[in-house]
Design a protein around this motif. Structure first.
Motif, PDB file in Angstrom:
ATOM      1  N   ASN A 256       0.864  -1.181   0.000  1.00  0.00           N
ATOM      2  CA  ASN A 256       0.000   0.000   0.000  1.00  0.00           C
ATOM      3  C   ASN A 256       0.904   1.235   0.000  1.00  0.00           C
ATOM      4  OD1 ASN A 256      -2.681  -1.349   0.396  1.00  0.00           O
ATOM      5  ND2 ASN A 256      -1.700  -2.026   2.288  1.00  0.00           N
ATOM      6  N   TRP A 257       0.989   1.938  -1.107  1.00  0.00           N
ATOM      7  CA  TRP A 257       1.969   3.019  -1.210  1.00  0.00           C
ATOM      8  C   TRP A 257       1.474   4.157  -2.096  1.00  0.00           C
ATOM      9  CZ3 TRP A 257       2.874   3.135  -6.382  1.00  0.00           C
ATOM     10  CH2 TRP A 257       2.890   1.928  -7.086  1.00  0.00           C
ATOM     11  N   VAL A 258       2.214   5.264  -1.978  1.00  0.00           N
ATOM     12  CA  VAL A 258       2.006   6.442  -2.818  1.00  0.00           C
ATOM     13  C   VAL A 258       3.214   6.557  -3.739  1.00  0.00           C
ATOM     14  CG1 VAL A 258       1.648   8.942  -2.853  1.00  0.00           C
ATOM     15  CG2 VAL A 258       0.731   7.564  -0.965  1.00  0.00           C
ATOM     16  N   GLU A 259       2.983   6.830  -5.005  1.00  0.00           N
ATOM     17  CA  GLU A 259       4.075   6.888  -5.970  1.00  0.00           C
ATOM     18  C   GLU A 259       5.052   8.015  -5.632  1.00  0.00           C
ATOM     19  OE1 GLU A 259       6.279   5.497  -7.728  1.00  0.00           O
ATOM     20  OE2 GLU A 259       4.827   4.685  -9.179  1.00  0.00           O
ATOM     21  N   SER A 260       6.315   7.791  -5.973  1.00  0.00           N
ATOM     22  CA  SER A 260       7.361   8.781  -5.713  1.00  0.00           C
ATOM     23  C   SER A 260       8.080   9.128  -7.006  1.00  0.00           C
ATOM     24  CB  SER A 260       8.366   8.227  -4.701  1.00  0.00           C
ATOM     25  OG  SER A 260       9.067   7.121  -5.269  1.00  0.00           O
ATOM     26  N   ASP A 261       8.819  10.231  -6.988  1.00  0.00           N
ATOM     27  CA  ASP A 261       9.604  10.610  -8.158  1.00  0.00           C
ATOM     28  C   ASP A 261      10.668   9.551  -8.441  1.00  0.00           C
ATOM     29  OD1 ASP A 261       8.166  12.932  -8.448  1.00  0.00           O
ATOM     30  OD2 ASP A 261       9.575  14.159  -7.292  1.00  0.00           O
ATOM     31  N   GLU A 262      11.234   8.995  -7.383  1.00  0.00           N
ATOM     32  CA  GLU A 262      12.270   7.970  -7.581  1.00  0.00           C
ATOM     33  C   GLU A 262      11.672   6.708  -8.184  1.00  0.00           C
ATOM     34  OE1 GLU A 262      16.051   6.386  -7.673  1.00  0.00           O
ATOM     35  OE2 GLU A 262      15.403   8.444  -7.256  1.00  0.00           O
ATOM     36  N   GLY A 263      10.461   6.367  -7.745  1.00  0.00           N
ATOM     37  CA  GLY A 263       9.796   5.197  -8.319  1.00  0.00           C
ATOM     38  C   GLY A 263       9.529   5.372  -9.796  1.00  0.00           C
ATOM     39  N   LEU A 264       9.091   6.565 -10.190  1.00  0.00           N
ATOM     40  CA  LEU A 264       8.850   6.858 -11.604  1.00  0.00           C
ATOM     41  C   LEU A 264      10.154   6.834 -12.391  1.00  0.00           C
ATOM     42  CD1 LEU A 264       6.242   9.751 -11.242  1.00  0.00           C
ATOM     43  CD2 LEU A 264       5.783   7.393 -11.943  1.00  0.00           C
ATOM     44  N   LYS A 265      11.218   7.308 -11.771  1.00  0.00           N
ATOM     45  CA  LYS A 265      12.524   7.333 -12.437  1.00  0.00           C
ATOM     46  C   LYS A 265      13.027   5.909 -12.665  1.00  0.00           C
ATOM     47  CE  LYS A 265      17.226   9.140 -11.890  1.00  0.00           C
ATOM     48  NZ  LYS A 265      18.139   9.936 -11.015  1.00  0.00           N
ATOM     49  N   ILE A 266      12.856   5.044 -11.665  1.00  0.00           N
ATOM     50  CA  ILE A 266      13.275   3.651 -11.823  1.00  0.00           C
ATOM     51  C   ILE A 266      12.474   2.975 -12.926  1.00  0.00           C
ATOM     52  CG2 ILE A 266      13.309   1.384 -10.699  1.00  0.00           C
ATOM     53  CD1 ILE A 266      13.903   2.811  -8.071  1.00  0.00           C
ATOM     54  N   ALA A 267      11.163   3.210 -12.940  1.00  0.00           N
ATOM     55  CA  ALA A 267      10.298   2.598 -13.945  1.00  0.00           C
ATOM     56  C   ALA A 267      10.685   3.039 -15.350  1.00  0.00           C
ATOM     57  CB  ALA A 267       8.840   2.947 -13.667  1.00  0.00           C
ATOM     58  N   ALA A 268      11.067   4.294 -15.488  1.00  0.00           N
ATOM     59  CA  ALA A 268      11.421   4.811 -16.812  1.00  0.00           C
ATOM     60  C   ALA A 268      12.663   4.137 -17.386  1.00  0.00           C
ATOM     61  CB  ALA A 268      11.640   6.325 -16.726  1.00  0.00           C
ATOM     62  N   GLY A 269      13.507   3.592 -16.518  1.00  0.00           N
ATOM     63  CA  GLY A 269      14.731   2.963 -16.983  1.00  0.00           C
ATOM     64  C   GLY A 269      14.642   1.455 -17.137  1.00  0.00           C
ATOM     65  N   LEU A 270      13.452   0.879 -16.950  1.00  0.00           N
ATOM     66  CA  LEU A 270      13.283  -0.569 -17.017  1.00  0.00           C
ATOM     67  C   LEU A 270      12.877  -1.032 -18.409  1.00  0.00           C
ATOM     68  CD1 LEU A 270      11.357  -1.268 -13.677  1.00  0.00           C
ATOM     69  CD2 LEU A 270      13.809  -1.574 -14.107  1.00  0.00           C
ATOM     70  N   GLU A 271      13.201  -2.283 -18.716  1.00  0.00           N
ATOM     71  CA  GLU A 271      12.705  -2.908 -19.934  1.00  0.00           C
ATOM     72  C   GLU A 271      11.209  -3.172 -19.776  1.00  0.00           C
ATOM     73  OE1 GLU A 271      14.396  -3.361 -22.660  1.00  0.00           O
ATOM     74  OE2 GLU A 271      16.304  -2.666 -21.824  1.00  0.00           O
ATOM     75  N   ASP A 272      10.538  -3.400 -20.893  1.00  0.00           N
ATOM     76  CA  ASP A 272       9.076  -3.554 -20.850  1.00  0.00           C
ATOM     77  C   ASP A 272       8.625  -4.708 -19.959  1.00  0.00           C
ATOM     78  OD1 ASP A 272       8.808  -1.416 -22.518  1.00  0.00           O
ATOM     79  OD2 ASP A 272       8.512  -2.602 -24.340  1.00  0.00           O
ATOM     80  N   ASP A 273       9.419  -5.775 -19.883  1.00  0.00           N
ATOM     81  CA  ASP A 273       8.987  -6.966 -19.133  1.00  0.00           C
ATOM     82  C   ASP A 273       9.514  -6.983 -17.705  1.00  0.00           C
ATOM     83  OD1 ASP A 273      11.632  -7.317 -19.777  1.00  0.00           O
ATOM     84  OD2 ASP A 273      11.448  -9.450 -20.252  1.00  0.00           O
ATOM     85  N   GLU A 274      10.077  -5.885 -17.226  1.00  0.00           N
ATOM     86  CA  GLU A 274      10.588  -5.825 -15.868  1.00  0.00           C
ATOM     87  C   GLU A 274       9.568  -5.157 -14.947  1.00  0.00           C
ATOM     88  OE1 GLU A 274      15.313  -5.525 -15.861  1.00  0.00           O
ATOM     89  OE2 GLU A 274      14.396  -3.838 -16.941  1.00  0.00           O
ATOM     90  N   ILE A 275       9.593  -5.535 -13.677  1.00  0.00           N
ATOM     91  CA  ILE A 275       8.633  -5.005 -12.717  1.00  0.00           C
ATOM     92  C   ILE A 275       9.344  -4.417 -11.502  1.00  0.00           C
ATOM     93  CG2 ILE A 275       6.854  -6.652 -13.408  1.00  0.00           C
ATOM     94  CD1 ILE A 275       7.453  -8.161 -10.755  1.00  0.00           C
ATOM     95  N   ILE A 276       8.614  -3.550 -10.801  1.00  0.00           N
ATOM     96  CA  ILE A 276       9.056  -3.016  -9.510  1.00  0.00           C
ATOM     97  C   ILE A 276       8.207  -3.667  -8.432  1.00  0.00           C
ATOM     98  CG2 ILE A 276       9.281  -0.957  -8.066  1.00  0.00           C
ATOM     99  CD1 ILE A 276       9.485   0.699 -10.608  1.00  0.00           C
ATOM    100  N   VAL A 277       8.852  -4.204  -7.423  1.00  0.00           N
ATOM    101  CA  VAL A 277       8.130  -4.753  -6.271  1.00  0.00           C
ATOM    102  C   VAL A 277       8.561  -3.970  -5.037  1.00  0.00           C
ATOM    103  CG1 VAL A 277       7.659  -7.042  -7.159  1.00  0.00           C
ATOM    104  CG2 VAL A 277       9.877  -6.586  -6.155  1.00  0.00           C
TER     105      VAL A 277
END
Length: 365
Positions: A256-277
């Motif tokens: 249960n979380w609120v999105e962060s700038d760092e989370g968005l930054k990490i997502a932007a650098g991932l391949e399409d099939d990679e996930i953030i947990v």
């Protein structure tokens, strides 16, 4: 001249109109005889309207000679999800994926104060050795309740048709390296359970993990009172604190979380099939986690807008699911399962909330 010897013929000659009725009757009988002998017997249908069902708008059309053939009508425009769910007799569907059967979970379900006749239960059990044991225990528990007057409206048990992790121990199933596989399998199980059990009379869906062993008895009434499309309780765990030599509590669910700038930054650098947990030091997103916002002296009704949710105790308006919100078993904006569900909910235009001071408790292995 020909003599009419028959009395009947003499009568016809003197009064011809008196013969019309019997002759007509004879012709009709002959016609019906040959018609019925040369055609098949017609099927008859009984149309029975009844006020069963949730809306008093449920009509069955039952052919007498075709048992089981029927048509059901439901007006979903009359289906509501309101903060006065019990008063309005709104049907609640409690769904629990179950790899292990915890008696504490079942006893907690039985203490819920929401009217049991308005509750449906749905379970999905994996095809593993542990799943076989859980299934036997679950079936025994269900039979003991469903044979009594105070029974649930319906209970559905499914066997999972997808693979599950071999080990369901806490340390194994929470290892980072298995999260993508584990959560993809969980998403498939949740979707199978949802699509099989969601009915045209369901107003609310409560996702309650089978290892949640303690909640307020008024859990359903408390969550529906917020009247939110999706709302999550805060999941903690009781444990024995060796330093304090006493029982204490600690956060458990960090999804249960609120999105962060760092989370968005990490997502932007991932391949399409990679996930953030969330909740792993290897992936430091610095997202504000609802688990860390618990205030023991705070108002339990305090709400917190969220971007991700866990699956411990989440109430969803059924129309949110009907509109297409499901649990992605694939990377969806680099999220999967319940966190991917929250993202999909928001993409559909709904809001997601959490209750940081409202606790439910996870089993401690």
């Amino acid at each position: 001249m020909v003599q009419l010897k028959s009395p009947l013929l003499r009568q016809i000659r003197r009064k011809p109109l008196t013969a019309i009725a019997p002759i007509t009757l004879l012709v009709v009988l002959v016609f019906l005889f040959f018609r019925s002998s040369g055609s098949q017997k017609l099927r008859t249908y009984s149309y029975k309207s009844k006020k069963s069902g949730f809306f008093n708008h449920h009509r069955d059309v039952i052919p007498r000679n075709l048992p089981g053939d029927h048509i059901s009508h439901y007006d979903l425009n009359k289906l509501a999800s309101t903060p006065m769910a019990a008063y309005n007799k709104e049907r609640v569907l409690i769904l629990s994926p179950m790899s292990k059967f915890y008696n504490e979970y079942w006893q907690n379900i039985l203490t819920l104060t929401y009217p049991r006749e308005l509750i449906e239960l749905g379970f999905i059990v994996p095809r593993t050795a542990e799943g076989d044991v859980a299934l036997k225990k679950l079936e025994k528990a269900v039979k003991q309740v469903q044979t009594k007057d105070a029974r649930f409206a319906k209970v559905t048990i499914l066997r999972q048709d997808s693979e599950s992790l071999a080990s369901q121990k806490e340390k194994d199933r929470h290892a980072l390296k298995v999260q993508k596989e584990r959560r993809a399998n969980m998403a498939l199980a949740r979707n199978s359970l949802l699509f099989t059990t969601l009915g045209p009379f369901t107003s609310w869906v409560l996702w309650l993990d089978s290892d949640i062993i303690e909640t307020p008895h008024s859990l359903i009434e408390d969550l529906v009172s917020h009247d939110k499309p999706v709302i999550s309780a805060n999941c903690y765990q009781r444990y024995y604190d060796d330093e304090k030599k006493a029982l204490s509590i600690r956060p458990y669910d960090f999804n249960n979380w609120v999105e962060s700038d760092e989370g968005l930054k990490i997502a932007a650098g991932l391949e399409d099939d990679e996930i953030i947990v969330e909740g792993y030091a290897e992936l430091a997103t610095y997202r504000p986690l609802m688990a860390h916002f618990y205030d023991a002296k705070g108002d339990i009704n305090t709400e917190m807008a969220l971007d991700g949710v866990g699956g411990a105790a989440v109430l969803v308006k059924a129309d949110v699911h009907r509109d297409g919100a499901m649990f992605p078993s694939f990377p969806f904006y680099h999220l999967i399962e319940t966190e991917g569900f929250a993202k999909m909910v928001k993409r559909l235009g709904y809001e997601v909330f959490g209750l940081p001071n409202y606790l439910v408790f996870h089993f401690n292995e």
